[in-house]
Design an enzyme around this catalytic site. Sequence first.
Site, short mmCIF file in Angstrom:
data_model
loop_
_atom_site.label_atom_id
_atom_site.label_comp_id
_atom_site.label_asym_id
_atom_site.label_seq_id
_atom_site.Cartn_x
_atom_site.Cartn_y
_atom_site.Cartn_z
N GLY A 46 0.78 -1.23 0.00
CA GLY A 46 0.00 0.00 0.00
C GLY A 46 0.81 1.27 0.00
N HIS A 47 2.15 1.18 0.06
CA HIS A 47 3.01 2.37 0.18
C HIS A 47 4.19 2.28 -0.78
CE1 HIS A 47 5.72 5.32 2.22
NE2 HIS A 47 4.57 5.86 2.55
N PHE A 48 4.13 2.51 -1.91
CA PHE A 48 3.06 2.74 -2.87
C PHE A 48 3.13 1.59 -3.85
CE2 PHE A 48 4.76 6.78 -1.36
CZ PHE A 48 3.64 7.38 -0.82
#
Length: 145
Positions: A46-48
Amino acid sequence: MEKFTDIESLLPHRKPFLFVDSIDSYDDNGCVCTRKFTDEDFFFKGHFPEYPVVPGVILIETMAQGGGAALSLQKKFDEGSLFFLATVNNVKFKHQVRPGDTVRMEVVNKRCTKNMVVQEGKAYVGETLCAQAEWMCLVGKGDNK
């Protein structure tokens, strides 16, 4: 000095939140630890997703875990002590850390008492400074009361 890799014997952290692979050297003044970040690390999803980067707060946590693990290895605290991050100061992020990077943490002990630790650290990939910070951890036992 031989690398120490049984980090789980020193810290209560477990995967996916254990961020120290080895303690490479240590003495009363500080330590050098390493952590290789891989595609398997949970936060990269999720990052990224299109350009994965280690979150800055994870780099701070990684340095603090390394510093705490080395103090535990030296038996500076009662067995079973927990380190609770209390303050973080003078943080600077200088360079991104990406999947596949091995981070070398150089941690300096500024103050160490039975109940509190003040340390400062720098995180490098190769010779490139990626992050630096100062932090204080309170030391105690986990109480659910």
